[in-house]
Design a protein around this motif. Sequence first.
Motif, PDB file in Angstrom:
ATOM      1  N   ARG A 266       0.836  -1.197   0.000  1.00  0.00           N
ATOM      2  CA  ARG A 266       0.000   0.000   0.000  1.00  0.00           C
ATOM      3  C   ARG A 266       0.875   1.254   0.000  1.00  0.00           C
ATOM      4  O   ARG A 266       0.575   2.226  -0.688  1.00  0.00           O
ATOM      5  CB  ARG A 266      -0.940  -0.003   1.207  1.00  0.00           C
ATOM      6  CG  ARG A 266      -1.951   1.139   1.162  1.00  0.00           C
ATOM      7  CD  ARG A 266      -2.989   1.028   2.234  1.00  0.00           C
ATOM      8  NE  ARG A 266      -2.445   1.298   3.556  1.00  0.00           N
ATOM      9  CZ  ARG A 266      -3.196   1.573   4.620  1.00  0.00           C
ATOM     10  NH1 ARG A 266      -4.519   1.562   4.516  1.00  0.00           N
ATOM     11  NH2 ARG A 266      -2.645   1.816   5.793  1.00  0.00           N
ATOM     12  N   ASP A 267       1.979   1.215   0.742  1.00  0.00           N
ATOM     13  CA  ASP A 267       2.884   2.369   0.762  1.00  0.00           C
ATOM     14  C   ASP A 267       3.512   2.618  -0.601  1.00  0.00           C
ATOM     15  O   ASP A 267       3.788   3.770  -0.965  1.00  0.00           O
ATOM     16  CB  ASP A 267       3.972   2.166   1.814  1.00  0.00           C
ATOM     17  CG  ASP A 267       3.452   2.331   3.244  1.00  0.00           C
ATOM     18  OD1 ASP A 267       2.347   2.898   3.396  1.00  0.00           O
ATOM     19  OD2 ASP A 267       4.142   1.892   4.173  1.00  0.00           O
ATOM     20  N   ASP A 268       3.759   1.547  -1.367  1.00  0.00           N
ATOM     21  CA  ASP A 268       4.294   1.711  -2.720  1.00  0.00           C
ATOM     22  C   ASP A 268       3.330   2.512  -3.592  1.00  0.00           C
ATOM     23  O   ASP A 268       3.735   3.391  -4.356  1.00  0.00           O
ATOM     24  CB  ASP A 268       4.542   0.353  -3.378  1.00  0.00           C
ATOM     25  CG  ASP A 268       5.736  -0.391  -2.805  1.00  0.00           C
ATOM     26  OD1 ASP A 268       6.631   0.269  -2.254  1.00  0.00           O
ATOM     27  OD2 ASP A 268       5.765  -1.631  -2.917  1.00  0.00           O
ATOM     28  N   ILE A 269       2.032   2.187  -3.487  1.00  0.00           N
ATOM     29  CA  ILE A 269       1.033   2.897  -4.289  1.00  0.00           C
ATOM     30  C   ILE A 269       0.936   4.352  -3.855  1.00  0.00           C
ATOM     31  O   ILE A 269       0.896   5.266  -4.685  1.00  0.00           O
ATOM     32  CB  ILE A 269      -0.335   2.200  -4.182  1.00  0.00           C
ATOM     33  CG1 ILE A 269      -0.245   0.766  -4.714  1.00  0.00           C
ATOM     34  CG2 ILE A 269      -1.396   2.976  -4.954  1.00  0.00           C
ATOM     35  CD1 ILE A 269      -1.525  -0.036  -4.560  1.00  0.00           C
ATOM     36  N   VAL A 270       0.913   4.579  -2.550  1.00  0.00           N
ATOM     37  CA  VAL A 270       0.854   5.951  -2.037  1.00  0.00           C
ATOM     38  C   VAL A 270       2.073   6.737  -2.503  1.00  0.00           C
ATOM     39  O   VAL A 270       1.960   7.895  -2.952  1.00  0.00           O
ATOM     40  CB  VAL A 270       0.757   5.956  -0.499  1.00  0.00           C
ATOM     41  CG1 VAL A 270       0.922   7.370   0.050  1.00  0.00           C
ATOM     42  CG2 VAL A 270      -0.577   5.363  -0.049  1.00  0.00           C
ATOM     43  N   ASP A 271       3.243   6.137  -2.417  1.00  0.00           N
ATOM     44  CA  ASP A 271       4.485   6.787  -2.829  1.00  0.00           C
ATOM     45  C   ASP A 271       4.432   7.149  -4.309  1.00  0.00           C
ATOM     46  O   ASP A 271       4.830   8.247  -4.723  1.00  0.00           O
ATOM     47  CB  ASP A 271       5.658   5.854  -2.542  1.00  0.00           C
ATOM     48  CG  ASP A 271       7.009   6.577  -2.578  1.00  0.00           C
ATOM     49  OD1 ASP A 271       7.027   7.813  -2.433  1.00  0.00           O
ATOM     50  OD2 ASP A 271       8.031   5.882  -2.744  1.00  0.00           O
ATOM     51  N   TYR A 272       3.931   6.240  -5.125  1.00  0.00           N
ATOM     52  CA  TYR A 272       3.819   6.476  -6.561  1.00  0.00           C
ATOM     53  C   TYR A 272       2.897   7.653  -6.860  1.00  0.00           C
ATOM     54  O   TYR A 272       3.227   8.547  -7.647  1.00  0.00           O
ATOM     55  CB  TYR A 272       3.299   5.212  -7.247  1.00  0.00           C
ATOM     56  CG  TYR A 272       3.049   5.387  -8.722  1.00  0.00           C
ATOM     57  CD1 TYR A 272       4.066   5.228  -9.651  1.00  0.00           C
ATOM     58  CD2 TYR A 272       1.785   5.716  -9.190  1.00  0.00           C
ATOM     59  CE1 TYR A 272       3.844   5.404 -11.002  1.00  0.00           C
ATOM     60  CE2 TYR A 272       1.549   5.892 -10.543  1.00  0.00           C
ATOM     61  CZ  TYR A 272       2.584   5.730 -11.440  1.00  0.00           C
ATOM     62  OH  TYR A 272       2.349   5.918 -12.783  1.00  0.00           O
ATOM     63  N   LEU A 273       1.725   7.661  -6.228  1.00  0.00           N
ATOM     64  CA  LEU A 273       0.762   8.726  -6.490  1.00  0.00           C
ATOM     65  C   LEU A 273       1.213  10.060  -5.923  1.00  0.00           C
ATOM     66  O   LEU A 273       0.834  11.123  -6.429  1.00  0.00           O
ATOM     67  CB  LEU A 273      -0.600   8.343  -5.900  1.00  0.00           C
ATOM     68  CG  LEU A 273      -1.281   7.130  -6.541  1.00  0.00           C
ATOM     69  CD1 LEU A 273      -2.556   6.773  -5.788  1.00  0.00           C
ATOM     70  CD2 LEU A 273      -1.582   7.385  -8.011  1.00  0.00           C
ATOM     71  N   ARG A 274       2.041  10.045  -4.907  1.00  0.00           N
ATOM     72  CA  ARG A 274       2.492  11.284  -4.275  1.00  0.00           C
ATOM     73  C   ARG A 274       3.725  11.872  -4.959  1.00  0.00           C
ATOM     74  O   ARG A 274       3.897  13.092  -4.985  1.00  0.00           O
ATOM     75  CB  ARG A 274       2.801  11.014  -2.798  1.00  0.00           C
ATOM     76  CG  ARG A 274       2.946  12.279  -1.954  1.00  0.00           C
ATOM     77  CD  ARG A 274       2.987  11.956  -0.476  1.00  0.00           C
ATOM     78  NE  ARG A 274       3.047  13.157   0.333  1.00  0.00           N
ATOM     79  CZ  ARG A 274       1.993  13.873   0.711  1.00  0.00           C
ATOM     80  NH1 ARG A 274       0.783  13.495   0.329  1.00  0.00           N
ATOM     81  NH2 ARG A 274       2.126  14.952   1.443  1.00  0.00           N
ATOM     82  N   THR A 275       4.580  11.015  -5.501  1.00  0.00           N
ATOM     83  CA  THR A 275       5.847  11.488  -6.058  1.00  0.00           C
ATOM     84  C   THR A 275       6.054  11.145  -7.532  1.00  0.00           C
ATOM     85  O   THR A 275       6.981  11.666  -8.160  1.00  0.00           O
ATOM     86  CB  THR A 275       7.033  10.908  -5.277  1.00  0.00           C
ATOM     87  OG1 THR A 275       7.121   9.492  -5.529  1.00  0.00           O
ATOM     88  CG2 THR A 275       6.875  11.150  -3.783  1.00  0.00           C
TER      89      THR A 275
END
Length: 451
Positions: A266-275
């Motif tokens: 889930r953190d990978d997806i958040v990181d992708y969408l944020r950065t």
Amino acid sequence: MSARTPLSATPLLAVAMAALLATGARAQTPVPTTGGATSGERVSAPRAPVSKDPQVLRGQYLAQAGDCISCHTRPQGAPFAGGLPMQTPFGTIVSTNITPDPDQGIGAYTVEDFGRALRKGRARDGHYLYPAMPYTNFARLSDEDVASLYAYFKQGVAPARQDNPETALKWPYRMRWLMAGWNLLYLDGAPYAADSAQSAEWNRGAYLVQGLGHCSACHTPRGFTGAEKAASEKGGDVFLSGALVDGWYAQPLRASALPGLATWSRDDIVDYLRTGRNPHTAAFGPMAEVVANSTQHMSREDLAAMASYLQAIPPAKGASATAPAAPAPDATAAALHDGQVPERGAMVYLNNCAACHRSDGQGAARTFPALARSSAVAAADPTSLIRIVLRGSAMPHTTDSPAALAMPGFGWRLQDADVADLLSFVRKSWGNAAGAVQPAQVATVRASLPK
């Protein structure tokens, strides 16, 4: 949207309605993929509101989450003043002015007028909007969010007068009244209803993905009438199963045995969408613009909710949601490291790609995207890969990752056969197991690119 009770329609009506939605809408959608925005891709920074009213600030946040600026701002144009042409096989659709200018924009709109345009596809004077504006998705918005968006566009956006070209569709597609029949078939119009069997986070994610984020506008295939084949996970395996849109392949957002969501946390997806990047990949094409203009401005809680919803969507029948096991040491990497090139594609890779993406295809985390077990490399449709090789790409500029690193295009030096050999090699190396690319596919993509 799934169809309502079937209507009796003439063939002309059916054909016309089919065209109007299938016409290259630029809906931008959060999607975990690999690459970078096409060199020269227009990216506009959202304006800060001129008001500190909490409702206006909330409206600004929602406008960013919906990525309104990407479609309603032309290059070098005033923010939200429209004028962005969308080329389609049926003519050109030009986005409208949504600033509070009283003559050219929405200055005369009431909140009821605004809500009807946003959720029903009808302008203040009653004329039908074309569904290049994803009002079938925005129909899910709550009254509260519609009111906040209205407050922002009326009070937080500077009015602008700007002479834009007119939408110019061929006959019979220019007859807007045809949209009345299409809307009866495909516009549900009901706001999002929370699923009591799911958590608050899941419901928030579903609301954002299905509604304001309009992810399905790009990532769900369309039927012969141009409507999305499914509007939610209840529509079956076709929802968010991937589609070719405006010359890019919008990849599946469902878990599967292929590299992608199943291999990401889930953190990978958040990181992708944020950065616009994470340890696995980087954003490319229209998605880079989405990250720059939209998802980087969203709260971590909302991004996490979207990630939770996407990861909870069951895989398609016959597909596994379990991430494949990591491969053993790869023979291709060892051969390239030793300078062995058993096929032509390997030589093209060594001469053009290995310096950044390395002989093991791992690239450099958050700098040069990995090609090994990459979701973009493994995609069923290689269109995006071909386009990136021909024209290059650039990562989005974001607050958390300000370096917009770019890859040059190689179309000027590689022939169609070279690109096909290269991508065929990459798609079967380092644990990848995708099909070969043919020179004819490269030629088709090359011919479709803007001059």
